[in-house]
Design a protein around this motif. Structure first.
Motif, PDB file in Angstrom:
ATOM      1  N   THR A 184      -3.808  -2.421   8.845  1.00 65.09           N
ATOM      2  CA  THR A 184      -3.458  -1.102   7.894  1.00 65.09           C
ATOM      3  C   THR A 184      -3.425   0.155   7.411  1.00 65.09           C
ATOM      4  O   THR A 184      -2.254   1.238   7.433  1.00 65.09           O
ATOM      5  CB  THR A 184      -2.931  -2.303   5.760  1.00 65.09           C
ATOM      6  N   GLY A 185      -4.775   1.001   7.344  1.00 64.21           N
ATOM      7  CA  GLY A 185      -5.064   1.923   7.533  1.00 64.21           C
ATOM      8  C   GLY A 185      -4.594   3.155   8.607  1.00 64.21           C
ATOM      9  O   GLY A 185      -3.979   3.932   8.053  1.00 64.21           O
ATOM     10  N   ILE A 186      -4.599   2.073   9.560  1.00 63.26           N
ATOM     11  CA  ILE A 186      -3.844   3.264  10.626  1.00 63.26           C
ATOM     12  C   ILE A 186      -2.300   3.428  10.543  1.00 63.26           C
ATOM     13  O   ILE A 186      -1.476   4.625  10.590  1.00 63.26           O
ATOM     14  CB  ILE A 186      -3.856   2.837  12.602  1.00 63.26           C
TER      15      ILE A 186
ATOM     16  N   ARG B  82       6.571  12.644   5.333  1.00 62.21           N
ATOM     17  CA  ARG B  82       5.315  14.054   4.894  1.00 62.21           C
ATOM     18  C   ARG B  82       6.349  14.752   4.058  1.00 62.21           C
ATOM     19  O   ARG B  82       5.818  15.756   2.973  1.00 62.21           O
ATOM     20  CB  ARG B  82       4.961  14.890   5.713  1.00 62.21           C
TER      21      ARG B  82
ATOM     22  N   ARG C 148       0.508  -0.894  -0.152  1.00 61.32           N
ATOM     23  CA  ARG C 148      -0.022  -0.235   0.110  1.00 61.32           C
ATOM     24  C   ARG C 148       0.819   1.433   0.233  1.00 61.32           C
ATOM     25  O   ARG C 148       0.462   3.085  -0.480  1.00 61.32           O
ATOM     26  CB  ARG C 148      -0.817   0.130   1.094  1.00 61.32           C
TER      27      ARG C 148
ATOM     28  N   THR D 223       0.491   3.604  -2.883  1.00 63.76           N
ATOM     29  CA  THR D 223      -0.533   5.731  -2.392  1.00 63.76           C
ATOM     30  C   THR D 223       0.554   6.157  -3.288  1.00 63.76           C
ATOM     31  O   THR D 223       0.674   7.238  -3.342  1.00 63.76           O
ATOM     32  CB  THR D 223      -0.699   5.543  -1.288  1.00 63.76           C
TER      33      THR D 223
ATOM     34  N   GLU E 219       1.003   9.673  -5.792  1.00 58.37           N
ATOM     35  CA  GLU E 219       1.534  11.495  -5.436  1.00 58.37           C
ATOM     36  C   GLU E 219       2.543  11.598  -6.623  1.00 58.37           C
ATOM     37  O   GLU E 219       2.932  13.045  -6.873  1.00 58.37           O
ATOM     38  CB  GLU E 219       2.194  10.631  -4.113  1.00 58.37           C
TER      39      GLU E 219
ATOM     40  N   PHE F  63       2.925   7.702   6.216  1.00 61.18           N
ATOM     41  CA  PHE F  63       2.480   8.725   5.651  1.00 61.18           C
ATOM     42  C   PHE F  63       2.852  10.450   6.669  1.00 61.18           C
ATOM     43  O   PHE F  63       3.534  11.308   6.071  1.00 61.18           O
ATOM     44  CB  PHE F  63       1.567   8.830   4.859  1.00 61.18           C
ATOM     45  N   PHE F  64       2.641  10.374   7.379  1.00 59.91           N
ATOM     46  CA  PHE F  64       2.612  11.759   8.111  1.00 59.91           C
ATOM     47  C   PHE F  64       4.315  11.861   8.067  1.00 59.91           C
ATOM     48  O   PHE F  64       4.954  12.755   8.224  1.00 59.91           O
ATOM     49  CB  PHE F  64       2.078  11.283   9.997  1.00 59.91           C
TER      50      PHE F  64
ATOM     51  N   LEU G 101      -0.965   3.421   7.948  1.00 59.40           N
ATOM     52  CA  LEU G 101      -0.260   4.296   6.211  1.00 59.40           C
ATOM     53  C   LEU G 101      -0.183   5.811   7.089  1.00 59.40           C
ATOM     54  O   LEU G 101       0.554   6.171   6.797  1.00 59.40           O
ATOM     55  CB  LEU G 101      -0.952   4.195   5.689  1.00 59.40           C
ATOM     56  N   LYS G 102      -1.661   6.616   7.724  1.00 60.11           N
ATOM     57  CA  LYS G 102      -1.370   7.510   8.312  1.00 60.11           C
ATOM     58  C   LYS G 102      -0.272   8.012   9.050  1.00 60.11           C
ATOM     59  O   LYS G 102       0.068   8.434   9.014  1.00 60.11           O
ATOM     60  CB  LYS G 102      -1.991   7.582   9.551  1.00 60.11           C
ATOM     61  N   VAL G 103       0.530   7.019   9.802  1.00 60.07           N
ATOM     62  CA  VAL G 103       1.287   7.381  10.612  1.00 60.07           C
ATOM     63  C   VAL G 103       2.480   7.443   9.924  1.00 60.07           C
ATOM     64  O   VAL G 103       3.658   8.257   9.874  1.00 60.07           O
ATOM     65  CB  VAL G 103       2.021   5.732  12.123  1.00 60.07           C
TER      66      VAL G 103
END
Length: 264
Positions: free
Chosen positions: A243-245, A255, A204, A208, A212, A251-252, A247-249
């Motif tokens: 995985t969703g959780i 950044r 993922r 993702t 971008e 990609f933060f 990924l947020k961490v």
């Protein structure tokens, strides 16, 4: 089953080849295996120019036309891979490193999922662990499942009985895992595999990022478009949620890694 053995040693009959033959002998005791040997020293494989075309635009844009595609065709046709190198100054040989560089795009767009591999190195003393760990990491990035990781100590003098016993134990353990993985491959191909959380996270991330940076990495974008995973797979609800959780961490934390504004 067909096993391709790629040898990165500049010596045709050196320690790496002898170790590979031991793998073949032990494998043939366990099953009906056909081995083919490919010596990188005997191939026309030019040095990577670092143009980055294979990664960004696609391997068809590589300016070097030599035996690279032939080698990859053999990898695709074989059921399993044995990747072999001597340890030279704490890492793989220059021959193998050049091949790894020439197929750098595989670390972005793996092509060998569903295939099994054994990685093997020989060392006169030190660097075995570092080298075999590197070989495992690269081979897995290509898509292979590495079931067998073997570092043998082959000093330039006769081995003691203790070292011979240790080497044999290491090799037998690796061969046993490789053999079992190949025999289970048929069952895996008949249905969807179950994907581990970190494997799905890695997929993922690439998927993702490919969206971008599609302007700069069109080959990655085209590869990941519409894919749920690299191969037919069962992805559980828990895996998707975790995985969703993650990924947020991730990609933060990443950044500042994406494209910035272009300056005129």
């Amino acid at each position: 089953m067909k096993i391709l053995t790629i040898i990165g040693s500049p010596r045709r009959k050196g320690n790496s080849y002898q170790a590979a033959r031991q793998v073949e002998e032990e494998m043939k005791k366990r099953g009906d295996y056909e081995f083919e040997y490919l010596f990188l020293k005997d191939t026309d494989l030019q040095a990577c120019r670092g143009c980055f075309n294979c990664v960004s635009r696609g391997i068809e844009f590589c300016p070097l036309k030599d035996d690279r595609q032939m080698i990859q065709n053999k990898m695709a046709e074989a059921d399993g891979l044995v990747l072999v190198s001597p340890v030279y100054v704490m890492t793989v040989s220059a021959l193998l490193k050049n091949f790894i560089d020439r197929v750098a795009y595989l670390c972005h767009r793996p092509a060998y999922h569903g295939k099994k591999a054994l990685v093997l190195c020989t060392t006169g003393g030190v660097g075995g662990k570092e080298t075999v760990d590197y070989m495992e990491k690269i081979t897995e990035a290509w898509g292979y499942q590495v079931n067998g990781k073997c570092g043998l100590t082959t000093a330039p003098w006769p081995a003691t009985p203790g070292l011979q016993k240790k080497n044999k134990k290491t090799l037998d353990k690796s061969v046993q895992r490789f053999d079992q993985s190949l025999k289970s491959a048929g069952k895996e191909r008949s249905g969807k595999i179950k994907v581990k959380i970190m494997d799905y996270v890695s997929f993922r991330i690439f998927q993702t990022i490919s969206r971008e940076v599609r302007e700069y990495m069109p080959a990655d974008y085209q590869f990941y478009q519409g894919k749920e995973y690299y191969q037919p797979a069962r992805i559980g609800l828990l895996t998707r949620a975790v995985t969703g959780i993650l990924l947020k961490v991730i990609f933060f934390m990443m950044r500042d890694m994406g494209p910035g504004e272009e300056k005129n």
